[in-house]
Design a protein around this motif. Structure first.
Motif, PDB file in Angstrom:
ATOM      1  N   UNK A 117       0.846  -1.185   0.000  1.00  0.00           N
ATOM      2  CA  UNK A 117       0.000   0.000   0.000  1.00  0.00           C
ATOM      3  C   UNK A 117       0.885   1.240   0.000  1.00  0.00           C
ATOM      4  N   UNK A 118       0.356   2.318  -0.552  1.00  0.00           N
ATOM      5  CA  UNK A 118       1.156   3.545  -0.578  1.00  0.00           C
ATOM      6  C   UNK A 118       1.308   4.165   0.803  1.00  0.00           C
ATOM      7  N   UNK A 119       0.387   3.863   1.730  1.00  0.00           N
ATOM      8  CA  UNK A 119       0.494   4.419   3.081  1.00  0.00           C
ATOM      9  C   UNK A 119      -0.327   3.601   4.069  1.00  0.00           C
ATOM     10  N   UNK A 120      -0.010   3.763   5.330  1.00  0.00           N
ATOM     11  CA  UNK A 120      -0.768   3.111   6.390  1.00  0.00           C
ATOM     12  C   UNK A 120      -2.197   3.648   6.415  1.00  0.00           C
ATOM     13  N   UNK A 121      -2.372   4.931   6.122  1.00  0.00           N
ATOM     14  CA  UNK A 121      -3.698   5.542   6.109  1.00  0.00           C
ATOM     15  C   UNK A 121      -4.603   4.894   5.060  1.00  0.00           C
ATOM     16  N   UNK A 122      -4.061   4.614   3.888  1.00  0.00           N
ATOM     17  CA  UNK A 122      -4.856   3.977   2.832  1.00  0.00           C
ATOM     18  C   UNK A 122      -5.292   2.582   3.260  1.00  0.00           C
ATOM     19  N   UNK A 123      -4.370   1.824   3.864  1.00  0.00           N
ATOM     20  CA  UNK A 123      -4.708   0.494   4.340  1.00  0.00           C
ATOM     21  C   UNK A 123      -5.770   0.577   5.431  1.00  0.00           C
ATOM     22  N   UNK A 124      -5.613   1.503   6.364  1.00  0.00           N
ATOM     23  CA  UNK A 124      -6.605   1.658   7.437  1.00  0.00           C
ATOM     24  C   UNK A 124      -7.966   2.047   6.884  1.00  0.00           C
ATOM     25  N   UNK A 125      -7.971   2.871   5.849  1.00  0.00           N
ATOM     26  CA  UNK A 125      -9.240   3.246   5.209  1.00  0.00           C
ATOM     27  C   UNK A 125      -9.926   1.992   4.662  1.00  0.00           C
ATOM     28  N   UNK A 126      -9.147   1.126   4.039  1.00  0.00           N
ATOM     29  CA  UNK A 126      -9.716  -0.105   3.504  1.00  0.00           C
ATOM     30  C   UNK A 126     -10.270  -0.996   4.621  1.00  0.00           C
ATOM     31  N   UNK A 127      -9.489  -1.223   5.688  1.00  0.00           N
ATOM     32  CA  UNK A 127      -9.958  -2.160   6.718  1.00  0.00           C
ATOM     33  C   UNK A 127     -11.077  -1.585   7.585  1.00  0.00           C
ATOM     34  N   UNK A 128     -11.380  -0.322   7.417  1.00  0.00           N
ATOM     35  CA  UNK A 128     -12.540   0.239   8.122  1.00  0.00           C
ATOM     36  C   UNK A 128     -13.742   0.394   7.189  1.00  0.00           C
ATOM     37  N   UNK A 129     -13.608  -0.080   5.956  1.00  0.00           N
ATOM     38  CA  UNK A 129     -14.673   0.082   4.966  1.00  0.00           C
ATOM     39  C   UNK A 129     -15.772  -0.975   5.100  1.00  0.00           C
ATOM     40  N   UNK A 130     -16.915  -0.645   4.570  1.00  0.00           N
ATOM     41  CA  UNK A 130     -18.055  -1.562   4.522  1.00  0.00           C
ATOM     42  C   UNK A 130     -17.678  -2.822   3.734  1.00  0.00           C
ATOM     43  N   UNK A 131     -16.953  -2.644   2.642  1.00  0.00           N
ATOM     44  CA  UNK A 131     -16.569  -3.781   1.789  1.00  0.00           C
ATOM     45  C   UNK A 131     -15.669  -4.756   2.544  1.00  0.00           C
ATOM     46  N   UNK A 132     -14.739  -4.221   3.316  1.00  0.00           N
ATOM     47  CA  UNK A 132     -13.858  -5.087   4.095  1.00  0.00           C
ATOM     48  C   UNK A 132     -14.665  -5.884   5.119  1.00  0.00           C
ATOM     49  N   UNK A 133     -15.566  -5.210   5.798  1.00  0.00           N
ATOM     50  CA  UNK A 133     -16.393  -5.890   6.797  1.00  0.00           C
ATOM     51  C   UNK A 133     -17.237  -6.993   6.154  1.00  0.00           C
ATOM     52  N   UNK A 134     -17.737  -6.744   4.948  1.00  0.00           N
ATOM     53  CA  UNK A 134     -18.497  -7.760   4.229  1.00  0.00           C
ATOM     54  C   UNK A 134     -17.649  -8.968   3.879  1.00  0.00           C
ATOM     55  N   UNK A 135     -16.410  -8.717   3.477  1.00  0.00           N
ATOM     56  CA  UNK A 135     -15.496  -9.811   3.156  1.00  0.00           C
ATOM     57  C   UNK A 135     -15.168 -10.619   4.406  1.00  0.00           C
ATOM     58  N   UNK A 136     -14.964  -9.929   5.525  1.00  0.00           N
ATOM     59  CA  UNK A 136     -14.678 -10.621   6.782  1.00  0.00           C
ATOM     60  C   UNK A 136     -15.866 -11.487   7.192  1.00  0.00           C
ATOM     61  N   UNK A 137     -17.065 -10.938   7.091  1.00  0.00           N
ATOM     62  CA  UNK A 137     -18.260 -11.714   7.443  1.00  0.00           C
ATOM     63  C   UNK A 137     -18.391 -12.946   6.558  1.00  0.00           C
ATOM     64  N   UNK A 138     -18.178 -12.778   5.259  1.00  0.00           N
ATOM     65  CA  UNK A 138     -18.227 -13.909   4.328  1.00  0.00           C
ATOM     66  C   UNK A 138     -17.139 -14.938   4.681  1.00  0.00           C
ATOM     67  N   UNK A 139     -15.945 -14.444   4.982  1.00  0.00           N
ATOM     68  CA  UNK A 139     -14.823 -15.327   5.269  1.00  0.00           C
ATOM     69  C   UNK A 139     -15.056 -16.241   6.454  1.00  0.00           C
ATOM     70  N   UNK A 140     -15.880 -15.814   7.398  1.00  0.00           N
ATOM     71  CA  UNK A 140     -16.147 -16.639   8.575  1.00  0.00           C
ATOM     72  C   UNK A 140     -16.724 -17.997   8.207  1.00  0.00           C
TER      73      UNK A 140
END
Length: 97
Positions: free
Chosen positions: A57-80
């Motif tokens: 990633x270009x920065x820690x902020x960009x990565x944090x933005x992704x892991x706080x996103x709705x899409x990330x949460x959906x992927x985590x829920x699916x992954x369970x």
């Protein structure tokens, strides 16, 4: 730039599903998170149900933005439904010399 290693153990019989989902998520990220430089999927030689997703990633902020996103949460829920145990990640920052 930062590097993130995401570690997963997939439930037996879900390996191909996990690999396909990885490709879907990477395509989504490339189109929606320009801070993602690259993402690669690795499978353990000794334990073929264990995976490493390596991302840059270009920065820690960009990565944090992704892991706080709705899409990330959906992927985590699916992954369970296909992940065994609790996945984890490690973040490394490049040292400029």
């Amino acid at each position: 730039m930062i590097n993130v290693g995401l570690y997963y153990k997939v439930k037996e019989g879900h390996e191909k599903e996990f690999e396909n989902k990885f490709n879907e998520v990477v395509n989504f990220l490339k189109n929606n998170y320009p801070g993602l430089k690259q993402a690669k999927l690795y499978k353990s030689v000794e334990e073929p149900r264990e995976y490493l997703i390596y991302t840059e990633w270009d920065s820690l902020e960009t990565f944090r933005k992704f892991i706080s996103s709705y899409e990330y949460k959906g992927t985590v829920d699916y992954g369970k439904s296909i992940i065994e145990g609790r996945p984890y990640h490690k973040v490394f920052q490049e040292i400029n010399s």
